[in-house]
Design a protein around this motif. Structure first.
Motif, PDB file in Angstrom:
ATOM      1  N   VAL A   2      32.659  32.364  46.599  1.00 33.74           N
ATOM      2  CA  VAL A   2      33.532  33.253  47.373  1.00 33.74           C
ATOM      3  C   VAL A   2      34.527  32.435  48.183  1.00 33.74           C
ATOM      4  CG1 VAL A   2      33.620  34.956  49.225  1.00 33.74           C
ATOM      5  CG2 VAL A   2      31.819  35.097  47.506  1.00 33.74           C
TER       6      VAL A   2
ATOM      7  N   CYS B  75      32.442  41.130  46.703  1.00 33.84           N
ATOM      8  CA  CYS B  75      31.131  40.502  46.694  1.00 33.84           C
ATOM      9  C   CYS B  75      30.180  41.289  47.576  1.00 33.84           C
ATOM     10  CB  CYS B  75      31.207  39.062  47.190  1.00 33.84           C
ATOM     11  SG  CYS B  75      31.759  38.906  48.902  1.00 33.84           S
TER      12      CYS B  75
ATOM     13  N   LEU C 193      28.512  39.145  42.747  1.00 32.87           N
ATOM     14  CA  LEU C 193      29.941  38.924  42.790  1.00 32.87           C
ATOM     15  C   LEU C 193      30.588  39.839  41.758  1.00 32.87           C
ATOM     16  CD1 LEU C 193      30.098  35.004  42.944  1.00 32.87           C
ATOM     17  CD2 LEU C 193      30.110  36.616  44.837  1.00 32.87           C
TER      18      LEU C 193
END
Length: 324
Positions: A28, A45, A54
């Motif tokens: 991320v 996410c 995700l």
């Protein structure tokens, strides 16, 4: 499929593992710094569930490894398509190394982490082990990890990952595109297991290029163009990082090859300086595979696989609200 009609890919860990959670969080963080048309787009996410998830754009045509290894006369793997994929990936890596908000080393470049969209344009995926570095950093010191056949031998010896380590891995991908072979192969006559990088370098040194080129591309390619890419791959696969080009140079050269199929002046050569030392290092690398040296091998298949992605000029919020 979301309520708004979008098809997405959801990636989640198969086991509850603290290390995997860190990889998800890292992915991320890394992808929040990237906006490039040849890097898979992270849509959202969820790290609050027992198994983190995700959510990506769905890339419809699977990964490059699958297409190269399919035993078919699939037109999608003609030379022109392979070369365009190489240009796409090189452009993405050049961007990561030199144009992102801070340099990013992918650390697991391989054909199974290169996804193909509906037009068979490439998108680099799987940034769980990637690292951002500061401008003044030249390397990242870490426990060696990666996928057998793609790992930079210099990184293996020093535990220092540099931008040139990504270049080496990309060189293996170029060798895959040229030969159609897997990153680790078994030699037919001797049943010896060696890396594709070593097999490719030896064939080039012995001027046996015609023996290793994928039969599926021989009839539709300009041999001079394939040879130019092969020589570039050879430079990327140098055992010494300082002798490899950087990704910006690789990208520029591939674009030149792609747009100049005629009249390429190609000359096969290997730097003779330090050749004996490099041959010893080749043998050392070979022994590492044969002796079963413990590698931290990445075995995660791309969980992303596709609809049409927006062009690079389209700007969207990084994490738009997702309705399930």
């Amino acid at each position: 499929m979301l309520l708004d009609g979008r098809t997405v890919a959801v990636k989640k860990s198969k086991v509850i593992d603290e290390d995997k959670l860190q990889e998800f969080i890292n992915e991320v963080v890394i992808l929040s710094q990237i906006n490039h048309r040849h890097v898979v787009k992270l849509l959202g996410c969820c790290l609050e569930t027992e198994v983190p998830m995700l959510v990506y754009e769905f890339i419809i045509n699977g990964n490059l490894f699958q297409h190269i290894q399919e035993e078919s006369d699939d037109y999608t793997m003609v030379w022109k398509m392979r070369l365009r994929i190489a240009v796409d990936v090189a452009g993405a890596l050049s961007y990561l190394h030199s144009s992102a908000s801070s340099p990013i080393y992918h650390r697991d470049i391989k054909s199974s982490n290169i996804l193909l969209d509906e037009k068979y344009r490439a998108k680099v995926a799987d940034f769980g082990t990637s690292r951002s570095v500061t401008i003044d950093q030249t390397h990242w010191t870490t426990v060696v990890s990666g996928t057998v056949g793609y790992v930079d031998p210099e990184y293996y010896r020093s535990s220092q990952y540099t931008e040139k380590s990504d270049v080496y891995s990309f060189g293996v991908v170029l060798a895959e595109l040229i030969t159609g072979d897997k990153p680790v192969i078994t030699v037919e006559n001797t049943r010896e297991i060696i890396s594709l990088a070593e097999h490719f370098r030896l064939a080039m040194k012995e001027k046996r290029f015609s023996d290793v080129i994928d039969a599926r591309v021989k009839d539709d390619c300009k041999l001079e163009q394939v040879m130019a890419v092969a020589n570039l791959a050879l430079k990327c696969l140098s055992w010494k990082g300082k002798k490899r080009p950087n990704m910006r140079e690789v990208f520029t050269e591939l674009e030149r090859i792609c747009t100049s199929p005629e009249g390429l002046q190609v000359k096969m050569r290997i730097d003779e300086e330090g050749e004996e030392e490099e041959e010893e290092e080749e043998e050392e690398d070979m022994n590492m595979i044969n002796m079963g040296v413990p590698w931290n091998v990445s075995v995660t298949a791309p969980a992303v696989s596709t609809v049409a992605s927006p062009s690079s000029s389209d700007v969207e919020p990084l994490f738009p609200r997702l309705t399930w």
